[in-house]
Design a protein around this motif. Sequence first.
Motif, PDB file in Angstrom:
ATOM      1  N   LEU A   1       3.664  -0.258 -13.637  1.00  0.00           N
ATOM      2  CA  LEU A   1       3.400  -1.397 -12.754  1.00  0.00           C
ATOM      3  C   LEU A   1       4.616  -1.759 -11.899  1.00  0.00           C
ATOM      4  O   LEU A   1       4.464  -1.929 -10.671  1.00  0.00           O
ATOM      5  CB  LEU A   1       2.924  -2.612 -13.553  1.00  0.00           C
ATOM      6  CG  LEU A   1       2.419  -3.770 -12.690  1.00  0.00           C
ATOM      7  CD1 LEU A   1       1.250  -3.331 -11.809  1.00  0.00           C
ATOM      8  CD2 LEU A   1       2.008  -4.954 -13.552  1.00  0.00           C
ATOM      9  N   PRO A   2       5.833  -1.904 -12.466  1.00  0.00           N
ATOM     10  CA  PRO A   2       6.999  -2.171 -11.603  1.00  0.00           C
ATOM     11  C   PRO A   2       7.220  -1.097 -10.545  1.00  0.00           C
ATOM     12  O   PRO A   2       7.581  -1.414  -9.409  1.00  0.00           O
ATOM     13  CB  PRO A   2       8.175  -2.218 -12.588  1.00  0.00           C
ATOM     14  CG  PRO A   2       7.581  -2.508 -13.903  1.00  0.00           C
ATOM     15  CD  PRO A   2       6.215  -1.907 -13.887  1.00  0.00           C
ATOM     16  N   ILE A   3       6.981   0.172 -10.913  1.00  0.00           N
ATOM     17  CA  ILE A   3       7.178   1.267  -9.952  1.00  0.00           C
ATOM     18  C   ILE A   3       6.184   1.155  -8.799  1.00  0.00           C
ATOM     19  O   ILE A   3       6.557   1.187  -7.630  1.00  0.00           O
ATOM     20  CB  ILE A   3       7.048   2.637 -10.654  1.00  0.00           C
ATOM     21  CG1 ILE A   3       8.242   2.876 -11.568  1.00  0.00           C
ATOM     22  CG2 ILE A   3       6.944   3.759  -9.622  1.00  0.00           C
ATOM     23  CD1 ILE A   3       8.123   4.129 -12.424  1.00  0.00           C
ATOM     24  N   LEU A   4       4.897   1.000  -9.130  1.00  0.00           N
ATOM     25  CA  LEU A   4       3.871   0.923  -8.089  1.00  0.00           C
ATOM     26  C   LEU A   4       4.006  -0.359  -7.259  1.00  0.00           C
ATOM     27  O   LEU A   4       3.816  -0.337  -6.037  1.00  0.00           O
ATOM     28  CB  LEU A   4       2.478   1.004  -8.716  1.00  0.00           C
ATOM     29  CG  LEU A   4       2.129   2.350  -9.372  1.00  0.00           C
ATOM     30  CD1 LEU A   4       0.755   2.278 -10.025  1.00  0.00           C
ATOM     31  CD2 LEU A   4       2.179   3.484  -8.357  1.00  0.00           C
ATOM     32  N   ALA A   5       4.353  -1.473  -7.922  1.00  0.00           N
ATOM     33  CA  ALA A   5       4.541  -2.730  -7.192  1.00  0.00           C
ATOM     34  C   ALA A   5       5.722  -2.622  -6.235  1.00  0.00           C
ATOM     35  O   ALA A   5       5.668  -3.124  -5.103  1.00  0.00           O
ATOM     36  CB  ALA A   5       4.752  -3.885  -8.167  1.00  0.00           C
ATOM     37  N   ALA A   6       6.787  -1.969  -6.679  1.00  0.00           N
ATOM     38  CA  ALA A   6       7.965  -1.784  -5.815  1.00  0.00           C
ATOM     39  C   ALA A   6       7.625  -0.900  -4.618  1.00  0.00           C
ATOM     40  O   ALA A   6       8.068  -1.170  -3.493  1.00  0.00           O
ATOM     41  CB  ALA A   6       9.119  -1.176  -6.614  1.00  0.00           C
ATOM     42  N   ILE A   7       6.840   0.136  -4.859  1.00  0.00           N
ATOM     43  CA  ILE A   7       6.427   1.022  -3.758  1.00  0.00           C
ATOM     44  C   ILE A   7       5.574   0.241  -2.749  1.00  0.00           C
ATOM     45  O   ILE A   7       5.782   0.320  -1.536  1.00  0.00           O
ATOM     46  CB  ILE A   7       5.651   2.241  -4.292  1.00  0.00           C
ATOM     47  CG1 ILE A   7       6.598   3.152  -5.095  1.00  0.00           C
ATOM     48  CG2 ILE A   7       5.011   3.022  -3.143  1.00  0.00           C
ATOM     49  CD1 ILE A   7       5.895   4.268  -5.835  1.00  0.00           C
ATOM     50  N   GLY A   8       4.601  -0.540  -3.266  1.00  0.00           N
ATOM     51  CA  GLY A   8       3.778  -1.371  -2.378  1.00  0.00           C
ATOM     52  C   GLY A   8       4.621  -2.366  -1.610  1.00  0.00           C
ATOM     53  O   GLY A   8       4.410  -2.594  -0.417  1.00  0.00           O
ATOM     54  N   GLY A   9       5.628  -2.940  -2.294  1.00  0.00           N
ATOM     55  CA  GLY A   9       6.514  -3.916  -1.673  1.00  0.00           C
ATOM     56  C   GLY A   9       7.515  -3.304  -0.716  1.00  0.00           C
ATOM     57  O   GLY A   9       8.227  -4.031  -0.011  1.00  0.00           O
ATOM     58  N   ALA A  10       7.608  -1.986  -0.688  1.00  0.00           N
ATOM     59  CA  ALA A  10       8.487  -1.301   0.266  1.00  0.00           C
ATOM     60  C   ALA A  10       7.699  -0.741   1.441  1.00  0.00           C
ATOM     61  O   ALA A  10       8.136  -0.814   2.593  1.00  0.00           O
ATOM     62  CB  ALA A  10       9.245  -0.180  -0.446  1.00  0.00           C
ATOM     63  N   VAL A  11       6.521  -0.206   1.162  1.00  0.00           N
ATOM     64  CA  VAL A  11       5.714   0.448   2.207  1.00  0.00           C
ATOM     65  C   VAL A  11       5.139  -0.564   3.195  1.00  0.00           C
ATOM     66  O   VAL A  11       5.217  -0.359   4.423  1.00  0.00           O
ATOM     67  CB  VAL A  11       4.573   1.277   1.567  1.00  0.00           C
ATOM     68  CG1 VAL A  11       3.604   1.770   2.641  1.00  0.00           C
ATOM     69  CG2 VAL A  11       5.149   2.456   0.789  1.00  0.00           C
ATOM     70  N   ILE A  12       4.571  -1.659   2.710  1.00  0.00           N
ATOM     71  CA  ILE A  12       3.934  -2.640   3.600  1.00  0.00           C
ATOM     72  C   ILE A  12       4.940  -3.254   4.592  1.00  0.00           C
ATOM     73  O   ILE A  12       4.663  -3.327   5.798  1.00  0.00           O
ATOM     74  CB  ILE A  12       3.208  -3.748   2.799  1.00  0.00           C
ATOM     75  CG1 ILE A  12       2.118  -3.137   1.897  1.00  0.00           C
ATOM     76  CG2 ILE A  12       2.603  -4.791   3.737  1.00  0.00           C
ATOM     77  CD1 ILE A  12       1.043  -2.378   2.657  1.00  0.00           C
ATOM     78  N   PRO A  13       6.134  -3.698   4.137  1.00  0.00           N
ATOM     79  CA  PRO A  13       7.107  -4.210   5.112  1.00  0.00           C
ATOM     80  C   PRO A  13       7.515  -3.172   6.157  1.00  0.00           C
ATOM     81  O   PRO A  13       7.679  -3.505   7.338  1.00  0.00           O
ATOM     82  CB  PRO A  13       8.310  -4.591   4.235  1.00  0.00           C
ATOM     83  CG  PRO A  13       7.745  -4.843   2.896  1.00  0.00           C
ATOM     84  CD  PRO A  13       6.610  -3.872   2.756  1.00  0.00           C
ATOM     85  N   ALA A  14       7.665  -1.909   5.722  1.00  0.00           N
ATOM     86  CA  ALA A  14       8.033  -0.851   6.670  1.00  0.00           C
ATOM     87  C   ALA A  14       6.935  -0.657   7.716  1.00  0.00           C
ATOM     88  O   ALA A  14       7.225  -0.490   8.910  1.00  0.00           O
ATOM     89  CB  ALA A  14       8.298   0.449   5.922  1.00  0.00           C
ATOM     90  N   LEU A  15       5.676  -0.716   7.267  1.00  0.00           N
ATOM     91  CA  LEU A  15       4.551  -0.558   8.201  1.00  0.00           C
ATOM     92  C   LEU A  15       4.483  -1.727   9.182  1.00  0.00           C
ATOM     93  O   LEU A  15       4.183  -1.537  10.367  1.00  0.00           O
ATOM     94  CB  LEU A  15       3.243  -0.442   7.422  1.00  0.00           C
ATOM     95  CG  LEU A  15       3.047   0.845   6.613  1.00  0.00           C
ATOM     96  CD1 LEU A  15       1.750   0.782   5.811  1.00  0.00           C
ATOM     97  CD2 LEU A  15       3.049   2.071   7.520  1.00  0.00           C
ATOM     98  N   ILE A  16       4.750  -2.934   8.689  1.00  0.00           N
ATOM     99  CA  ILE A  16       4.757  -4.103   9.577  1.00  0.00           C
ATOM    100  C   ILE A  16       5.841  -3.947  10.632  1.00  0.00           C
ATOM    101  O   ILE A  16       5.608  -4.191  11.821  1.00  0.00           O
ATOM    102  CB  ILE A  16       4.968  -5.398   8.764  1.00  0.00           C
ATOM    103  CG1 ILE A  16       3.713  -5.709   7.941  1.00  0.00           C
ATOM    104  CG2 ILE A  16       5.312  -6.577   9.677  1.00  0.00           C
ATOM    105  CD1 ILE A  16       3.856  -6.898   7.007  1.00  0.00           C
TER     106      ILE A  16
END
Length: 395
Positions: free
Chosen positions: A101-116
């Motif tokens: 969960l921390p790994i996937l949450a961190a990935i989600g929290g990195a990818v979405i800001p980059a896409l924005i």
Amino acid sequence: MPKKINLKVFKDFVQSSNFGGFLLFLCVVISLIVANTSLALPLQNLLDTKLGYENEAIHLNYSVSMWINDGLMAIFFLLVGLEIKREIVEGELSSPKKAILPILAAIGGAVIPALIYVSFNSGSETASGWGIPMATDIAFALAVISLLDKRVPTSLKIFLAALAIVDDLIAILVIAIFYSSGIELGYLGYAGIGMLVLILMNRFNVKNPYLYLIPGVFIWYFVHHSGIHATIAGVLVAMTLPTNDTEVESPLEKLEHALVKPVNFLIIPIFAFANTNITIHQEMIEGLTSPLGLGISLGLIFGKPIGIVATSLICSKLGIGQLPANSNLIHIIGLGLLAGIGFTMSIFISMLSFDNQVFIEEAKLSVLITSLIAGILGYVILNLSSRRKGKKTEI
């Protein structure tokens, strides 16, 4: 007889984890004040002063600012690397069940800001800054959540620490792969020999952690000249130190404990002071609403929580991972906002992203303001969640 001043409260505060965050904030404020007075030019001249030695074989003559950003920050990255390895061996990342969960949450929290960020800056001069809103400042985020003490579940603090560590690892990989210059294979080969020495020291069970720093200095030099950012050397060295999952203090843990206070109370504040000396002018204020400013601000303050909350909820519903014990939706939203405190790593990536000094200053100001807002909102939401004790929101 005059009553003695009780210094215990002050001593306890200085020795607490909160003091590092306070010192960091103080250095930012002082730096901003100095940068907007007549002292701005003397400070910049000091940071531009060359220190070191150079001849035909050795090239170690750099400005004070470069020694801070490439030298002192390598020690910061060494500490980050030690924390990552310890968590992998014996902490929250030591098993798939704990880590997923921390790994996937961190990935989600990195990818979405980059896409924005990319959605605002694609095809422009500032497109290369997509890595800026990906990062979380682990020291600041943990300092804020620790202020809440028992008002938030302990499991939430552990989850934030694990998530921030994975987030740091993502940022390290991004820097190494996307923000390094042309690779010099010769120097990289020499660094590889240094790494081989450290691996052999590990295999031969060398217990003194400080002996690992001797080859580490040479690895830093070779990595610096290889084109890969020098701070990556700190992470590489950290991965070779021996550790274990027992109660006996390992060489890795000894070095980690030795570095925590110098890094939090000296290195990060010096970095903050040297890199937030932003002389604010009208063009920079207008830059907050430019594609660069909006990409960073919206990426950190909206992208981070959206990525973390959405990933956490999806994983929880699918049974892939388990949310922190005694936590609810408000907790996860507040945690996501705290992860939007980019500060140290975001400012660091800002300086690697652009050659244009105006873009760098605009990025720094956006990171500063947004990190402050994210920290305040995260604190307020988590504080409000404590008042809903017993009223758990299903997620």
